[in-house]
Design a protein around this motif. Structure first.
Motif, mmCIF file in Angstrom:
data_model
loop_
_atom_site.group_PDB
_atom_site.id
_atom_site.type_symbol
_atom_site.label_atom_id
_atom_site.label_comp_id
_atom_site.label_asym_id
_atom_site.label_seq_id
_atom_site.Cartn_x
_atom_site.Cartn_y
_atom_site.Cartn_z
ATOM 1 N N ARG A 27 -3.015 49.651 3.521
ATOM 2 C CA ARG A 27 -2.287 49.275 2.295
ATOM 3 C C ARG A 27 -3.224 48.952 1.138
ATOM 4 O O ARG A 27 -2.773 48.661 0.031
ATOM 5 C CB ARG A 27 -1.385 48.061 2.563
ATOM 6 N N GLY A 28 -4.530 48.982 1.391
ATOM 7 C CA GLY A 28 -5.492 48.728 0.332
ATOM 8 C C GLY A 28 -5.762 47.260 0.073
ATOM 9 O O GLY A 28 -6.347 46.910 -0.957
ATOM 10 N N LEU A 29 -5.357 46.401 0.991
ATOM 11 C CA LEU A 29 -5.614 44.972 0.819
ATOM 12 C C LEU A 29 -7.044 44.647 1.244
ATOM 13 O O LEU A 29 -7.635 45.324 2.083
ATOM 14 C CB LEU A 29 -4.618 44.160 1.648
ATOM 15 N N SER A 30 -7.600 43.619 0.654
ATOM 16 C CA SER A 30 -8.953 43.157 0.978
ATOM 17 C C SER A 30 -8.862 42.163 2.124
ATOM 18 O O SER A 30 -8.422 41.025 1.947
ATOM 19 C CB SER A 30 -9.600 42.500 -0.240
ATOM 20 N N LEU A 31 -9.261 42.591 3.279
ATOM 21 C CA LEU A 31 -9.172 41.791 4.487
ATOM 22 C C LEU A 31 -10.163 40.634 4.454
ATOM 23 O O LEU A 31 -11.316 40.801 4.056
ATOM 24 C CB LEU A 31 -9.470 42.696 5.688
ATOM 25 N N VAL A 32 -9.692 39.461 4.872
ATOM 26 C CA VAL A 32 -10.538 38.281 5.080
ATOM 27 C C VAL A 32 -10.097 37.660 6.392
ATOM 28 O O VAL A 32 -8.906 37.403 6.594
ATOM 29 C CB VAL A 32 -10.381 37.248 3.941
ATOM 30 N N TYR A 33 -11.046 37.450 7.294
ATOM 31 C CA TYR A 33 -10.747 36.734 8.526
ATOM 32 C C TYR A 33 -10.887 35.250 8.225
ATOM 33 O O TYR A 33 -11.946 34.785 7.800
ATOM 34 C CB TYR A 33 -11.716 37.145 9.639
ATOM 35 N N LEU A 34 -9.795 34.508 8.425
ATOM 36 C CA LEU A 34 -9.764 33.072 8.133
ATOM 37 C C LEU A 34 -9.423 32.344 9.422
ATOM 38 O O LEU A 34 -8.297 32.419 9.906
ATOM 39 C CB LEU A 34 -8.723 32.774 7.053
ATOM 40 N N THR A 35 -10.409 31.653 9.976
ATOM 41 C CA THR A 35 -10.248 31.054 11.295
ATOM 42 C C THR A 35 -10.564 29.567 11.292
ATOM 43 O O THR A 35 -11.313 29.090 10.442
ATOM 44 C CB THR A 35 -11.159 31.775 12.311
ATOM 45 N N GLY A 36 -9.998 28.893 12.266
ATOM 46 C CA GLY A 36 -10.328 27.496 12.500
ATOM 47 C C GLY A 36 -11.545 27.332 13.394
ATOM 48 O O GLY A 36 -11.983 26.214 13.649
ATOM 49 N N ARG A 37 -12.101 28.443 13.868
ATOM 50 C CA ARG A 37 -13.306 28.358 14.694
ATOM 51 C C ARG A 37 -14.443 27.748 13.863
ATOM 52 O O ARG A 37 -14.561 28.024 12.680
ATOM 53 C CB ARG A 37 -13.757 29.743 15.162
ATOM 54 N N PRO A 38 -15.291 26.953 14.512
ATOM 55 C CA PRO A 38 -16.417 26.368 13.780
ATOM 56 C C PRO A 38 -17.509 27.407 13.509
ATOM 57 O O PRO A 38 -17.649 28.394 14.221
ATOM 58 C CB PRO A 38 -16.922 25.270 14.710
ATOM 59 N N GLU A 39 -18.278 27.135 12.502
ATOM 60 C CA GLU A 39 -19.365 28.015 12.059
ATOM 61 C C GLU A 39 -20.319 28.385 13.196
ATOM 62 O O GLU A 39 -20.842 29.502 13.231
ATOM 63 C CB GLU A 39 -20.123 27.342 10.912
ATOM 64 N N ARG A 40 -20.522 27.501 14.148
ATOM 65 C CA ARG A 40 -21.455 27.789 15.241
ATOM 66 C C ARG A 40 -21.006 28.984 16.091
ATOM 67 O O ARG A 40 -21.796 29.522 16.871
ATOM 68 C CB ARG A 40 -21.674 26.561 16.112
ATOM 69 N N CYS A 41 -19.772 29.430 15.933
ATOM 70 C CA CYS A 41 -19.235 30.566 16.690
ATOM 71 C C CYS A 41 -19.361 31.895 15.936
ATOM 72 O O CYS A 41 -18.864 32.923 16.402
ATOM 73 C CB CYS A 41 -17.768 30.329 17.015
ATOM 74 N N ARG A 42 -20.030 31.890 14.789
ATOM 75 C CA ARG A 42 -20.079 33.087 13.932
ATOM 76 C C ARG A 42 -20.625 34.323 14.653
ATOM 77 O O ARG A 42 -20.015 35.380 14.639
ATOM 78 C CB ARG A 42 -20.894 32.816 12.659
ATOM 79 N N GLU A 43 -21.787 34.216 15.272
ATOM 80 C CA GLU A 43 -22.409 35.401 15.887
ATOM 81 C C GLU A 43 -21.547 35.968 17.012
ATOM 82 O O GLU A 43 -21.375 37.185 17.115
ATOM 83 C CB GLU A 43 -23.825 35.088 16.367
ATOM 84 N N ASP A 44 -21.015 35.085 17.867
ATOM 85 C CA ASP A 44 -20.134 35.546 18.947
ATOM 86 C C ASP A 44 -18.884 36.215 18.385
ATOM 87 O O ASP A 44 -18.408 37.220 18.912
ATOM 88 C CB ASP A 44 -19.712 34.381 19.847
ATOM 89 N N THR A 45 -18.337 35.659 17.307
ATOM 90 C CA THR A 45 -17.127 36.207 16.708
ATOM 91 C C THR A 45 -17.396 37.580 16.098
ATOM 92 O O THR A 45 -16.617 38.525 16.305
ATOM 93 C CB THR A 45 -16.564 35.239 15.639
ATOM 94 N N LEU A 46 -18.499 37.714 15.385
ATOM 95 C CA LEU A 46 -18.845 39.012 14.796
ATOM 96 C C LEU A 46 -19.104 40.058 15.877
ATOM 97 O O LEU A 46 -18.698 41.220 15.730
ATOM 98 C CB LEU A 46 -20.051 38.869 13.871
ATOM 99 N N ALA A 47 -19.736 39.656 16.962
ATOM 100 C CA ALA A 47 -19.967 40.586 18.074
ATOM 101 C C ALA A 47 -18.641 40.998 18.707
ATOM 102 O O ALA A 47 -18.450 42.164 19.074
ATOM 103 C CB ALA A 47 -20.885 39.947 19.117
ATOM 104 N N TRP A 48 -17.700 40.065 18.822
ATOM 105 C CA TRP A 48 -16.367 40.371 19.364
ATOM 106 C C TRP A 48 -15.652 41.376 18.456
ATOM 107 O O TRP A 48 -15.052 42.333 18.942
ATOM 108 C CB TRP A 48 -15.568 39.075 19.517
ATOM 109 N N PHE A 49 -15.727 41.168 17.141
ATOM 110 C CA PHE A 49 -15.126 42.122 16.194
ATOM 111 C C PHE A 49 -15.698 43.519 16.410
ATOM 112 O O PHE A 49 -14.962 44.498 16.483
ATOM 113 C CB PHE A 49 -15.403 41.713 14.744
#
Length: 171
Positions: A58-80
């Protein structure tokens, strides 16, 4: 990079099936380290992946907005990456932020609304859904994780996650 309005998409319970790790937060003291460490093994939720694909189409600008803490960033990006999710900004709470998601997500949604608008928010947390709708945002309430699986009662899972979020501000 897309320049349309934002679509804000939660992760846990929307894109990632967290049912296998709820046991970490069902008791006191809650094992938050175990809960977040097990996120790498979350199976994807096909309905959530389909919603993301539709939002991008639809042309929307996706943003992942999570309650996960910042320390989970690398694991989350790898999961994506492992599950083929499109690259997009990942907004996470600071490691010390214990406010309920309904407050943190409302704050972020209001900020992004002033930048280029928020077309849609996708979240499974009923308090987040109610708060953002009350503030005038269009919200898709992600209920596709509500079906029980492998003997896990869906209502119990949702209540456990809701209580953990509201009481501890951690998901």
């Amino acid at each position: 990079m897309k320049h349309g309005p934002y679509a804000l998409v939660d992760i846990d319970g929307v894109l990632a099936d967290v049912r296998h790790r709820v046991h970490f937060v069902e008791r006191r003291p809650k094992d938050w380290d175990g809960f977040f460490a097990a996120a790498v093994d979350d199976p994807p939720l096909p309905e959530g992946l389909a919603v993301v694909a539709e939002l991008v189409d639809r042309g929307l600008s996706l943003v992942y907005l999570t309650g996960r803490p910042e320390r989970c960033r690398e694991d989350t990006l790898a999961w994506f990456a492992r599950h083929g999710l499109p690259s997009a900004p990942l907004l996470m709470r600071s490691n010390r932020d214990r406010r309920p998601a309904r407050l943190t997500k409302l704050e972020v949604a209001r900020r992004l609304q002033t930048e280029r608008g928020v077309a849609l928010v996708v979240d499974d947390d009923r308090a987040v859904v109610a708060t953002l709708r009350e503030a005038g945002f269009e919200v898709l309430h992600a209920t596709w994780m509500d079906g029980g699986t492998d003997g896990v009662d869906a209502a119990t899972v949702q209540e456990t996650l809701f209580a953990a979020q509201e009481d501890d501000g951690r998901t």
